[in-house]
Design a protein around this motif. Structure first.
Motif, PDB file in Angstrom:
ATOM      1  N   PHE A 163      -6.323 -20.206 -10.410  1.00  0.00           N
ATOM      2  CA  PHE A 163      -6.300 -20.661 -11.805  1.00  0.00           C
ATOM      3  C   PHE A 163      -6.732 -22.129 -11.889  1.00  0.00           C
ATOM      4  CE2 PHE A 163      -3.071 -17.143 -12.465  1.00  0.00           C
ATOM      5  CZ  PHE A 163      -3.961 -16.336 -13.156  1.00  0.00           C
ATOM      6  N   GLY A 164      -6.289 -22.922 -10.915  1.00  0.00           N
ATOM      7  CA  GLY A 164      -6.662 -24.345 -10.882  1.00  0.00           C
ATOM      8  C   GLY A 164      -8.162 -24.519 -10.705  1.00  0.00           C
TER       9      GLY A 164
ATOM     10  N   GLN B  79     -14.132 -24.736 -15.640  1.00  0.00           N
ATOM     11  CA  GLN B  79     -14.230 -24.825 -17.095  1.00  0.00           C
ATOM     12  C   GLN B  79     -14.598 -26.241 -17.538  1.00  0.00           C
ATOM     13  OE1 GLN B  79     -14.125 -22.571 -19.412  1.00  0.00           O
ATOM     14  NE2 GLN B  79     -13.636 -20.803 -18.137  1.00  0.00           N
ATOM     15  N   SER B  80     -14.005 -27.218 -16.847  1.00  0.00           N
ATOM     16  CA  SER B  80     -14.305 -28.597 -17.245  1.00  0.00           C
ATOM     17  C   SER B  80     -15.754 -28.963 -16.900  1.00  0.00           C
ATOM     18  CB  SER B  80     -13.310 -29.568 -16.615  1.00  0.00           C
ATOM     19  OG  SER B  80     -13.601 -29.736 -15.258  1.00  0.00           O
TER      20      SER B  80
ATOM     21  N   VAL C 216      -9.586 -12.082 -11.040  1.00  0.00           N
ATOM     22  CA  VAL C 216      -9.054 -11.967  -9.681  1.00  0.00           C
ATOM     23  C   VAL C 216      -7.706 -12.703  -9.601  1.00  0.00           C
ATOM     24  CG1 VAL C 216      -9.408 -12.627  -7.272  1.00  0.00           C
ATOM     25  CG2 VAL C 216     -11.298 -11.690  -8.587  1.00  0.00           C
ATOM     26  N   GLY C 217      -7.650 -13.870 -10.235  1.00  0.00           N
ATOM     27  CA  GLY C 217      -6.411 -14.648 -10.244  1.00  0.00           C
ATOM     28  C   GLY C 217      -5.277 -13.883 -10.893  1.00  0.00           C
ATOM     29  N   GLN C 218      -5.559 -13.221 -12.009  1.00  0.00           N
ATOM     30  CA  GLN C 218      -4.518 -12.464 -12.697  1.00  0.00           C
ATOM     31  C   GLN C 218      -4.037 -11.280 -11.865  1.00  0.00           C
ATOM     32  OE1 GLN C 218      -6.030 -11.511 -16.604  1.00  0.00           O
ATOM     33  NE2 GLN C 218      -6.358 -13.670 -17.031  1.00  0.00           N
ATOM     34  N   LEU C 219      -5.004 -10.585 -11.242  1.00  0.00           N
ATOM     35  CA  LEU C 219      -4.642  -9.455 -10.376  1.00  0.00           C
ATOM     36  C   LEU C 219      -3.773  -9.927  -9.220  1.00  0.00           C
ATOM     37  CD1 LEU C 219      -7.833  -7.233 -10.044  1.00  0.00           C
ATOM     38  CD2 LEU C 219      -5.558  -6.538 -10.807  1.00  0.00           C
TER      39      LEU C 219
ATOM     40  N   PHE D  79       2.096 -29.841 -17.214  1.00  0.00           N
ATOM     41  CA  PHE D  79       2.541 -28.595 -17.840  1.00  0.00           C
ATOM     42  C   PHE D  79       2.296 -27.393 -16.947  1.00  0.00           C
ATOM     43  CE2 PHE D  79       2.561 -31.225 -21.625  1.00  0.00           C
ATOM     44  CZ  PHE D  79       3.818 -30.903 -22.090  1.00  0.00           C
ATOM     45  N   ASN D  80       1.149 -27.388 -16.240  1.00  0.00           N
ATOM     46  CA  ASN D  80       0.896 -26.273 -15.334  1.00  0.00           C
ATOM     47  C   ASN D  80       1.859 -26.284 -14.156  1.00  0.00           C
ATOM     48  OD1 ASN D  80      -1.107 -25.253 -16.901  1.00  0.00           O
ATOM     49  ND2 ASN D  80      -2.780 -26.193 -15.744  1.00  0.00           N
ATOM     50  N   SER D  81       2.183 -27.495 -13.664  1.00  0.00           N
ATOM     51  CA  SER D  81       3.152 -27.595 -12.572  1.00  0.00           C
ATOM     52  C   SER D  81       4.504 -27.084 -13.038  1.00  0.00           C
ATOM     53  CB  SER D  81       3.297 -29.041 -12.104  1.00  0.00           C
ATOM     54  OG  SER D  81       2.059 -29.530 -11.672  1.00  0.00           O
TER      55      SER D  81
END
Lengths: 224, 330
Positions: free
Chosen positions: B73-74, B80-81, B203-206, B300-302
């Motif tokens: 996800f990171g 994305q950035s 893939v990350g979600q799976l 927030f993600n941490s």
């Protein structure tokens, strides 16, 4: 407080532990159950504590028919019964004080009052000075008395005792019986399983005699 | 004896008074409930410390498991950035036919500016293109030795929109201009990167789903073992009237602590990975003269990683403890 009608218990292996037991113990009544080992004394106590389920007949404790007791209700049923176990059933990693505190902690008793009650109960069995000691450091007799303090700390309406004087010398046994009598006098019903016949004889209470799971004798003497 | 009874009577009266007070204001009850929970939480923490090696193993397993999908996800966030940075400079380059003169080219560029789907149009003559290329490539000498200019003139267009479909429609329209030889859409690699980012996200979600399922089993098994270790204690508590919830409470705290600590260790590991990667990436990034820097999970993600750990830990313990406590009977 305890009403037993045609009670029987057969274990899974087909062995009859109790057959056709009938008796009743009223409020403020103290009775002994005697018999050789394997006569069904322990089974009787287990049934009253809802550790085992009856195979037949009715067992009514505190107005509650144990045949109809659901799993959820069992803990609350047990809280009304103070039990002294033959093998003490103390927690080895908790101090004497914490062991006696356990029933009050479970029922969410206010902390300060709980402490006062624990000290009162320990004082009664003469172990107030040993409250910070762990059970392993105590003698068998002392452990038995911690078990008694734990059984009475919750002020139960019924006290069950399985060989409560088994490890005690005659003087201490007499002391324990005095404690039991005090509870009897404030309206607690007591059922004491014991084969200490000499002690029972000196006390002049009702004696229910079991033999191979049957009631062979019910000497219903009341000294009131 | 009378004295003792008097004392107990006194205690009973106080209890009744206290109960009445508690009924009057709920605060008294809440405070004692809070105290009980704090005590149980502390007990659970002590038990973790008492068996440091196995506790550490469990925590590290939880941390690594949580870290794997979290890293994906990171990575995606970083992608994305990058995408965002380059989408702002999505360009269409129109390479003009060699027969088109400089003034004609300039006119094509000026005409395009009237199109409101185009933000800017810059005409780059063949000569200017050669100058720029020789400067940026350092091949000036080689290029000067050529007899003719191999580079075509071009118009560089920045579309007013970032919408892929609109950009495509625009490029199709531009292709029909007679002076244009061919066009090149700079956003194609962005589209590819965007598709890759979507794939990484799936893939990350799976992976997260698989890992969380696995964690339920790992935590459940740890809780099962500690229930087995405390079998005798549970039997005694059941004998004196303890409910399953009462018995489960310390195990729920154990699960919660495992989850929180696992999540925290995952955040810490992520920081180490970030520092290491940024160090080795520095050289590569300088080559692209970009000020891009790998970003960590952020606060927030941490926090949500730690909270995920806590939830999984607690729920895993909850499922296991009720199942196994039910099976422990006096």
């Amino acid at each position: 407080m305890i009403k037993i009608n045609k009670l029987s218990k057969r274990y899974g292996d087909g062995q009859d532990a109790l057959t056709n037991i009938n008796f009743e113990i009223g409020k403020g009544e103290m009775s002994f159950v005697t018999g050789h080992s394997g006569a069904g004394k322990s089974t009787l106590l287990k049934l009253i504590l809802a550790i085992e389920k009856p195979s037949g007949g009715d067992l009514i404790v505190n107005g509650l028919n144990l045949n109809k007791l659901s799993r959820r209700e069992i803990p609350y049923h047990r809280r009304k019964i103070g039990t002294v176990f033959q093998d003490h059933q103390l927690l080895t990693d908790r101090t004497v004080f914490e062991n006696v505190l356990l029933p009050l902690e479970i029922s969410g008793f206010p902390v300060e009052d709980a402490k006062r009650r624990v000290r009162a109960a320990l004082d009664k069995v003469g172990l107030l000075k040993k409250e910070k000691i762990f059970p392993a450091a105590l003698s068998g007799g002392e452990q038995q008395r911690v078990g008694i303090a734990r059984a009475v700390v919750n002020r139960p309406s019924i006290i069950l005792a399985d060989e409560p004087t088994g490890n005690l010398d005659p003087n201490l046994s007499a002391e324990v019986m005095k404690v039991f009598e005090q509870f009897k006098n404030v309206g607690v019903s007591l059922l004491v399983a014991s084969h200490d016949t000499s002690l029972i004889k000196t006390l002049n209470y009702r004696v229910i005699h079991l033999d191979h799971g049957r009631m062979v004798n019910d000497i219903g003497i009341s000294n009131e | 004896m009378a004295e003792w009874l008097m004392i107990s009577e006194l205690a009973m009266n106080k209890v009744k008074a206290a109960n009445r007070q508690n009924q009057a204001s709920h605060r008294g009850n809440d405070v004692s409930a809070l105290q009980i929970h704090r005590k149980i939480a502390l007990d659970s923490a002590k038990r973790l410390i008492l068996s440091p090696l196995s506790s550490l193993m469990t925590i590290v397993v939880i941390a690594v498991s949580l870290l794997l999908p979290a890293l994906l996800f990171g990575l995606n966030e970083n992608l994305q950035s990058i995408l965002l940075e380059f989408q702002n400079s999505a360009r269409i380059t129109l390479f003009l036919d060699n027969s088109v003169s400089e003034s004609q080219g300039q006119k094509v560029s000026d005409d395009l500016l009237t199109d409101n789907t185009i933000q800017s149009a810059i005409y780059v003559s063949a000569t200017k293109a050669l100058e720029e290329f020789s400067l940026s490539s350092g091949l000036g000498e080689v290029l000067r030795s050529l007899s003719s200019n191999p580079l075509p003139a071009a118009v560089i267009i920045t579309p007013a929109t970032l919408n892929t479909r609109e950009v495509n429609a625009l490029s199709q329209r531009l292709e029909t201009i007679s002076e244009v030889d061919f066009i090149q859409l700079d956003s194609q690699w962005i589209n590819r990167l965007s598709a890759l980012s979507d794939l990484i996200s799936i893939v990350g979600q799976l992976l997260a789903a698989i890992v969380i399922t696995g964690l339920f089993f790992i935590i459940g098994n740890t809780i099962k073992l500690s229930i087995e270790n405390r079998r005798q204690e549970i039997q005694v508590i059941k004998l004196v009237g303890g409910t399953d919830i009462y018995i489960a409470r310390p195990f729920l705290y154990t699960g919660l602590l495992f989850g929180i600590l696992g999540g925290s260790v995952a955040v810490f590991l992520q920081l180490i990975i970030l520092i290491m990667l940024n160090g080795s990436l520095q050289e590569l990034i300088q080559l692209y003269s970009s000020n891009f820097e790998l970003r960590g999970f952020g606060f927030f993600n941490s926090l949500s990683l730690v909270i995920t750990g806590a939830l999984v830990g607690w729920l895993g313990a909850f499922l296991a403890s009720f199942r196994y406590i039910r099976g422990v009977n006096p």
